[in-house]
Design a protein around this motif. Structure first.
Motif, PDB file in Angstrom:
ATOM      1  N   VAL A  13       0.862  -1.373   0.068  1.00 53.97           N
ATOM      2  CA  VAL A  13      -0.130  -0.117  -0.088  1.00 53.97           C
ATOM      3  C   VAL A  13       0.829   1.230  -0.121  1.00 53.97           C
ATOM      4  O   VAL A  13       0.813   2.245  -0.612  1.00 53.97           O
ATOM      5  N   ARG A  14       2.073   1.218   0.784  1.00 51.71           N
ATOM      6  CA  ARG A  14       2.829   2.256   0.792  1.00 51.71           C
ATOM      7  C   ARG A  14       3.420   2.635  -0.622  1.00 51.71           C
ATOM      8  O   ARG A  14       3.869   3.798  -1.128  1.00 51.71           O
ATOM      9  N   ASN A  15       3.694   1.546  -1.357  1.00 45.07           N
ATOM     10  CA  ASN A  15       4.399   1.618  -2.897  1.00 45.07           C
ATOM     11  C   ASN A  15       3.000   1.971  -3.882  1.00 45.07           C
ATOM     12  O   ASN A  15       3.556   1.922  -4.922  1.00 45.07           O
ATOM     13  N   ASN A  16       1.919   2.085  -3.285  1.00 47.67           N
ATOM     14  CA  ASN A  16       0.750   2.284  -4.252  1.00 47.67           C
ATOM     15  C   ASN A  16       0.566   1.404  -5.278  1.00 47.67           C
ATOM     16  O   ASN A  16       0.464   1.591  -6.360  1.00 47.67           O
ATOM     17  N   ARG A  17       0.596  -0.075  -4.806  1.00 46.91           N
ATOM     18  CA  ARG A  17       0.139  -1.109  -5.844  1.00 46.91           C
ATOM     19  C   ARG A  17      -0.663  -2.085  -5.017  1.00 46.91           C
ATOM     20  O   ARG A  17      -0.326  -2.270  -3.844  1.00 46.91           O
ATOM     21  N   PRO A  18      -1.228  -3.028  -5.747  1.00 41.57           N
ATOM     22  CA  PRO A  18      -2.006  -4.284  -4.971  1.00 41.57           C
ATOM     23  C   PRO A  18      -1.030  -5.097  -4.413  1.00 41.57           C
ATOM     24  O   PRO A  18       0.039  -5.391  -5.000  1.00 41.57           O
ATOM     25  N   VAL A  19      -1.282  -5.830  -3.464  1.00 39.55           N
ATOM     26  CA  VAL A  19      -0.465  -6.560  -2.734  1.00 39.55           C
ATOM     27  C   VAL A  19      -0.389  -7.783  -3.496  1.00 39.55           C
ATOM     28  O   VAL A  19       0.598  -8.544  -3.329  1.00 39.55           O
ATOM     29  N   THR A  20      -1.025  -8.105  -4.410  1.00 39.35           N
ATOM     30  CA  THR A  20      -0.927  -9.430  -5.397  1.00 39.35           C
ATOM     31  C   THR A  20       0.209  -9.240  -6.273  1.00 39.35           C
ATOM     32  O   THR A  20       0.479 -10.232  -7.141  1.00 39.35           O
ATOM     33  N   ARG A  21       0.811  -8.084  -6.166  1.00 38.59           N
ATOM     34  CA  ARG A  21       1.980  -7.829  -7.185  1.00 38.59           C
ATOM     35  C   ARG A  21       3.598  -8.181  -6.239  1.00 38.59           C
ATOM     36  O   ARG A  21       4.450  -7.951  -6.897  1.00 38.59           O
ATOM     37  N   MET A  22       3.295  -8.900  -5.284  1.00 35.39           N
ATOM     38  CA  MET A  22       4.083  -9.367  -4.278  1.00 35.39           C
ATOM     39  C   MET A  22       4.073 -10.868  -4.059  1.00 35.39           C
ATOM     40  O   MET A  22       2.918 -11.316  -3.862  1.00 35.39           O
ATOM     41  N   ASP A  23       5.188 -11.154  -3.879  1.00 34.42           N
ATOM     42  CA  ASP A  23       5.008 -12.573  -3.318  1.00 34.42           C
ATOM     43  C   ASP A  23       5.206 -12.833  -1.904  1.00 34.42           C
ATOM     44  O   ASP A  23       5.798 -12.637  -1.144  1.00 34.42           O
ATOM     45  N   SER A  24       3.763 -12.864  -1.502  1.00 36.37           N
ATOM     46  CA  SER A  24       3.398 -12.920  -0.035  1.00 36.37           C
ATOM     47  C   SER A  24       2.356 -13.705   0.290  1.00 36.37           C
ATOM     48  O   SER A  24       1.529 -14.213  -0.656  1.00 36.37           O
ATOM     49  N   PRO A  25       2.267 -14.188   1.708  1.00 39.95           N
ATOM     50  CA  PRO A  25       1.314 -15.064   2.032  1.00 39.95           C
ATOM     51  C   PRO A  25      -0.273 -14.425   2.000  1.00 39.95           C
ATOM     52  O   PRO A  25      -1.109 -15.175   1.362  1.00 39.95           O
ATOM     53  N   ALA A  26      -0.495 -13.088   2.076  1.00 37.45           N
ATOM     54  CA  ALA A  26      -1.719 -12.444   1.862  1.00 37.45           C
ATOM     55  C   ALA A  26      -2.370 -12.557   0.373  1.00 37.45           C
ATOM     56  O   ALA A  26      -3.238 -12.814  -0.012  1.00 37.45           O
ATOM     57  N   ALA A  27      -1.094 -12.447  -0.464  1.00 35.74           N
ATOM     58  CA  ALA A  27      -1.501 -12.398  -1.872  1.00 35.74           C
ATOM     59  C   ALA A  27      -1.845 -13.898  -2.117  1.00 35.74           C
ATOM     60  O   ALA A  27      -2.744 -14.139  -3.296  1.00 35.74           O
ATOM     61  N   LYS A  28      -1.147 -14.824  -1.934  1.00 32.35           N
ATOM     62  CA  LYS A  28      -1.532 -16.209  -1.967  1.00 32.35           C
ATOM     63  C   LYS A  28      -2.986 -16.736  -1.492  1.00 32.35           C
ATOM     64  O   LYS A  28      -3.763 -17.199  -2.272  1.00 32.35           O
ATOM     65  N   ALA A  29      -3.228 -16.064  -0.472  1.00 35.08           N
ATOM     66  CA  ALA A  29      -4.546 -16.238   0.154  1.00 35.08           C
ATOM     67  C   ALA A  29      -5.798 -15.562  -0.591  1.00 35.08           C
ATOM     68  O   ALA A  29      -6.754 -16.109  -0.777  1.00 35.08           O
ATOM     69  N   ILE A  30      -5.389 -14.377  -1.123  1.00 36.10           N
ATOM     70  CA  ILE A  30      -6.475 -13.753  -2.009  1.00 36.10           C
ATOM     71  C   ILE A  30      -6.657 -14.429  -3.279  1.00 36.10           C
ATOM     72  O   ILE A  30      -7.614 -14.546  -3.697  1.00 36.10           O
ATOM     73  N   GLY A  31      -5.354 -15.027  -3.982  1.00 32.49           N
ATOM     74  CA  GLY A  31      -5.593 -15.671  -4.846  1.00 32.49           C
ATOM     75  C   GLY A  31      -6.681 -16.976  -4.724  1.00 32.49           C
ATOM     76  O   GLY A  31      -7.371 -16.998  -5.508  1.00 32.49           O
ATOM     77  N   GLU A  32      -6.489 -17.528  -3.612  1.00 33.29           N
ATOM     78  CA  GLU A  32      -7.586 -18.767  -3.482  1.00 33.29           C
ATOM     79  C   GLU A  32      -8.639 -18.356  -3.014  1.00 33.29           C
ATOM     80  O   GLU A  32      -9.707 -18.887  -3.645  1.00 33.29           O
TER      81      GLU A  32
END
Length: 289
Positions: free
Chosen positions: A258-277
């Motif tokens: 969010v601080r970098n003004n982009r969706p979290v799904t553009r990062m390799d992160s646990p939250a991004a994986k969970a949102i994909g599911e």
């Protein structure tokens, strides 16, 4: 076309973060709408290019014509909101307190008060890399957010002609902006969190949503911060026949995204994986509905 609104019973649950992430990984032709007009910030995560800007005319407000005013003070006596005040030896309208009811214009024996439109904000259409975006900004103190939401949705629906998905970032709470947002939607995704207040507001929000013909789904953000309350949320959803389509873990990389003004799904992160599911589960349910 699927019309989906992402909403929450309270602020701070991560609703906009989830909306942006769903939009970012969607493989559908889509239009976005930010109906959280009191704090519109979906645009911050997509760096949109502005296409159009137009004024939003809210409720009418009175104007006192000093040429016809006879200083009787009847208008001030009739105003229940204290919006007619004495300044510079004349009666004037305090726009911050005026509710636009028109009682003063009706009561004025000299016809010195007329009702005129007031600019209460701006409505925008923008282009993003994930589709067009309809959004708006409400002026501080303006009280016509429900009407502005309606105007944003009108523009989004026009742009969505021929698209597969209209994805709406809705407002928190259960007031007029929320009702205006979910009206005409096919489904809502309620983003909640494991706290007592969030569970309480989830129940209120479900009660409101059930008055509309929408499918209701639930996602629990930061579920691992208080797993006992997460279990209570799951138990409530099971009892009410609501599908929990995803649980998103607490993830510091969300804040970084969010601080970098982009969706979290553009990062390799646990939250991004969970949102994909979550996205897979949600749209699978929508296809069956």
């Amino acid at each position: 076309m699927i019309r989906l609104a992402v909403i929450s019973g309270k602020g701070g649950t991560g609703k906009t973060m989830v909306t942006a992430a769903l939009a970012d990984i969607s493989r559908k032709t889509q239009v976005l709408a930010d109906c959280d007009v009191d704090a519109s910030n979906l645009e911050l995560l997509f760096a949109p290019r502005r296409i159009s800007t137009e004024p939003f005319m809210g409720l009418e407000v009175p104007r006192i014509d000093p040429e016809y005013c006879r200083d009787c003070g009847i208008c001030a006596d009739r105003c229940r909101f204290g919006a007619i005040v004495r300044r510079d030896d004349a009666w004037q309208i305090d726009a911050m307190h005026c509710e636009g009811c028109g009682a003063c214009a009706h009561a004025c024996p000299m016809g010195a008060i007329t009702m005129e439109p007031r600019v209460c904000g701006e409505i925008y259409t923008s282009e993003t890399e994930r589709g067009r975006l309809a959004h708006a900004r409400l002026n501080p103190g303006a009280g016509t957010s429900g009407l502005l939401v309606h105007e944003v949705k009108k523009r989004a629906n026009r742009m969505a002609d021929g698209c597969d998905l209209l994805l709406v970032d809705g407002p928190p709470g259960i007031g007029c902006p929320l009702i205006s947002t979910i009206s005409g939607m096919d489904a809502v995704l309620i983003v909640t969190e494991p706290s007592i207040s969030a569970l309480h507001d989830l129940k209120r929000l479900v009660t409101v949503c059930r008055r509309f013909d929408v499918d209701i789904f639930v996602a629990v953000n930061r579920f691992d911060l208080a797993e006992q309350i997460t279990q209570e949320i799951q138990a409530y959803c099971d009892a009410e026949g609501l599908t929990v389509v995803g649980r998103i873990p607490f993830d510091p990389l969300v804040v970084q995204a969010v601080r970098n003004n982009r969706p979290v799904t553009r990062m390799d992160s646990p939250a991004a994986k969970a949102i994909g599911e979550l996205s897979e589960n949600l749209f699978s349910e929508l296809r069956r509905a």
